[in-house]
Design a protein around this motif. Structure first.
Motif, mmCIF file in Angstrom:
data_model
loop_
_atom_site.group_PDB
_atom_site.id
_atom_site.type_symbol
_atom_site.label_atom_id
_atom_site.label_comp_id
_atom_site.label_asym_id
_atom_site.label_seq_id
_atom_site.Cartn_x
_atom_site.Cartn_y
_atom_site.Cartn_z
ATOM 1 N N SER A 288 -27.192 -10.050 -44.205
ATOM 2 C CA SER A 288 -25.856 -9.279 -44.800
ATOM 3 C C SER A 288 -25.985 -9.252 -46.131
ATOM 4 C CB SER A 288 -24.716 -9.676 -44.378
ATOM 5 O OG SER A 288 -24.512 -9.968 -42.791
ATOM 6 N N ILE A 289 -27.226 -8.625 -46.783
ATOM 7 C CA ILE A 289 -27.454 -8.559 -48.213
ATOM 8 C C ILE A 289 -26.335 -7.837 -48.880
ATOM 9 C CG2 ILE A 289 -29.035 -8.141 -49.869
ATOM 10 C CD1 ILE A 289 -30.392 -10.065 -48.306
ATOM 11 N N VAL A 290 -26.020 -7.995 -50.112
ATOM 12 C CA VAL A 290 -25.045 -7.293 -50.932
ATOM 13 C C VAL A 290 -25.731 -7.130 -52.455
ATOM 14 C CG1 VAL A 290 -22.778 -7.620 -49.890
ATOM 15 C CG2 VAL A 290 -23.571 -9.223 -51.523
ATOM 16 N N LYS A 291 -26.570 -7.793 -52.666
ATOM 17 C CA LYS A 291 -27.239 -7.859 -53.955
ATOM 18 C C LYS A 291 -28.758 -8.468 -54.103
ATOM 19 C CE LYS A 291 -25.580 -8.731 -58.828
ATOM 20 N NZ LYS A 291 -24.567 -9.313 -59.627
ATOM 21 N N ILE A 292 -29.278 -7.455 -54.728
ATOM 22 C CA ILE A 292 -30.734 -7.968 -55.084
ATOM 23 C C ILE A 292 -30.969 -7.943 -56.518
ATOM 24 C CG2 ILE A 292 -33.561 -7.263 -54.786
ATOM 25 C CD1 ILE A 292 -32.183 -5.595 -52.195
ATOM 26 N N GLU A 293 -31.562 -9.202 -57.109
ATOM 27 C CA GLU A 293 -31.819 -9.109 -58.539
ATOM 28 C C GLU A 293 -33.167 -9.651 -58.971
ATOM 29 O OE1 GLU A 293 -28.246 -11.324 -60.564
ATOM 30 O OE2 GLU A 293 -28.650 -12.237 -58.970
ATOM 31 N N PHE A 294 -33.882 -8.814 -59.761
ATOM 32 C CA PHE A 294 -34.992 -9.142 -60.249
ATOM 33 C C PHE A 294 -34.867 -9.922 -61.595
ATOM 34 C CE2 PHE A 294 -35.795 -5.668 -57.258
ATOM 35 C CZ PHE A 294 -37.013 -5.821 -56.968
ATOM 36 N N LEU A 295 -35.765 -11.121 -61.606
ATOM 37 C CA LEU A 295 -35.489 -12.128 -62.756
ATOM 38 C C LEU A 295 -37.068 -12.510 -63.200
ATOM 39 C CD1 LEU A 295 -33.320 -14.293 -60.294
ATOM 40 C CD2 LEU A 295 -32.352 -12.815 -61.816
ATOM 41 N N ASN A 296 -36.729 -13.227 -64.334
ATOM 42 C CA ASN A 296 -37.859 -13.732 -64.949
ATOM 43 C C ASN A 296 -38.179 -15.364 -64.586
ATOM 44 O OD1 ASN A 296 -36.027 -14.640 -66.684
ATOM 45 N ND2 ASN A 296 -36.743 -13.656 -68.506
#
Ligand code: MTE
Length: 328
Positions: free
Chosen positions: A253-261
């Motif tokens: 139940s994914i609501v957010k995907i964040e690309f990070l360093n």
């Protein structure tokens, strides 16, 4: 997940784990007997059960939308073991937001899935917010039969319907600094009662991958299973499926995907870092601190001791596709 150890709030000793599992399974066994014929799987083109479902309609929500048009990816039509009965898979779940047992499927029906949005953000050139129809329109849906291995040493084989995660990478274009990705599940404390005292759990459930792991063709977002949309207990309306890693690496139940360093903190790794590492690939020779990972049991009808035991495969049988990611 009776075997996943939640400290403090929910302390169960190692000795208690087995009887609890046996109890749940005894109940399931009795239900199975009562539902006579439940274990006899009919076969569709792919081999997943249709007949048993027809005989036991309350097992699966009849209102689940069936997908009409999708491709069966020829590379993933079959694996070396039978497909799990869909009613078994739908009633043996880990979804801690709805409780700590395997029997959360009814509680999970409280998940509100209308007007679902998934925000993709962070170190990307094109941040986007998708709704579920956007995914269906933008990315061709395909069916893939994957092995699925829980860290607790149970396993199943299910046909997921969805699209490779790399399509999202192509769409949002992460920058060169984006080396990691965080996936965040839905959480609303009024709806998600969780197990025990919730204050000590690092909600929402989060998981993470390296960006190159997410770009691997096997990494998948599922919006369906067995030809219909995901039932809520499986993580509707969209979840991750990372078949070469333990099941907890796939957030529901994914609501957010964040690309990070940087490597993000994740739910289980925050709770019990020495038991649930960030990488957590399926490796038969690397035991969990409290049990062996050399073999697994395929979930089925009847009590757990009758479930077929199989040898665990390195990277869950997907070494050819993913071993290069871990060279060195
Ligand atoms: N995702 C969320 N949001 N919450 C969870 O508790 N459990 C994980 C994973 N994803 C979990 C989750 C674990 S431990 C497993 S084994 C799988 O979901 C189980 O998926 P299934 O219930 O569809 O078989």
């Amino acid at each position: 997940m009776s075997n996943i150890h939640i400290p403090k709030t929910w302390e169960i000793s190692e000795r208690e784990v087995t009887p609890e599992a046996a109890f749940i399974n005894r109940r399931r066994f009795l239900t199975t007997l009562a539902g006579a014929g439940l274990s006899i799987a009919g076969a569709s083109v792919l081999g997943y059960p249709t007949e048993s479902e027809a005989k036991t309609p309350p097992q699966i929500d009849p209102n689940l939308m069936k997908f009409e048009s999708f491709e069966r990816n020829p590379a993933f039509i079959k694996v070396d073991r039978p497909i799990t009965d869909r009613a078994v898979a739908a009633k043996y779940n880990n979804f801690y937001e709805f409780g700590g047992s395997k029997s959360i499927w009814e509680a999970a029906q409280a998940l509100p899935t209308e007007d679902w949005k998934v925000e993709v953000t962070g170190l990307v050139r094109n941040p986007r917010t998708y709704d579920i129809d956007d995914f269906k329109k933008k990315f061709p849906l395909e069916e893939r039969v994957y092995r699925f291995r829980c860290v607790e040493a149970w396993a199943m084989v299910v046909p997921w319907l969805g699209f490779p995660m790399k399509h999202i990478i192509d769409d949002v274009e992460p920058t060169s600094e984006a080396r990691f990705v965080r996936f965040i599940s839905y959480y609303n404390r009024k709806i998600n009662k969780g197990p025990g005292r919730r204050t000590s759990h690092p909600w929402p459930y989060t998981e993470g991958l390296r960006t190159d792991e997410m770009a691997n063709d096997l990494a998948f977002f599922a919006v369906g299973i067995y030809g219909h949309e995901l039932p809520k207990q499986h993580g509707a309306p969209i979840r991750q499926v990372i078949p070469w890693k333990y099941g907890f690496k796939g957030a529901k139940s994914i609501v957010k995907i964040e690309f990070l360093n940087y490597q993000p903190k994740t739910f289980w790794n925050t709770l019990i870092p020495h038991e649930y590492g960030f990488e957590s690939n399926v490796e038969p020779d690397v035991p969990h601190p409290r049990w062996s990972q050399a073999s697994e049991r395929m979930i089925g009808n009847g009590p757990a001791f009758t479930w077929k035991r199989r040898k665990t495969l390195l990277y869950n049988g997907y070494a050819e596709q993913v071993a290069h990611l871990y060279d060195g």
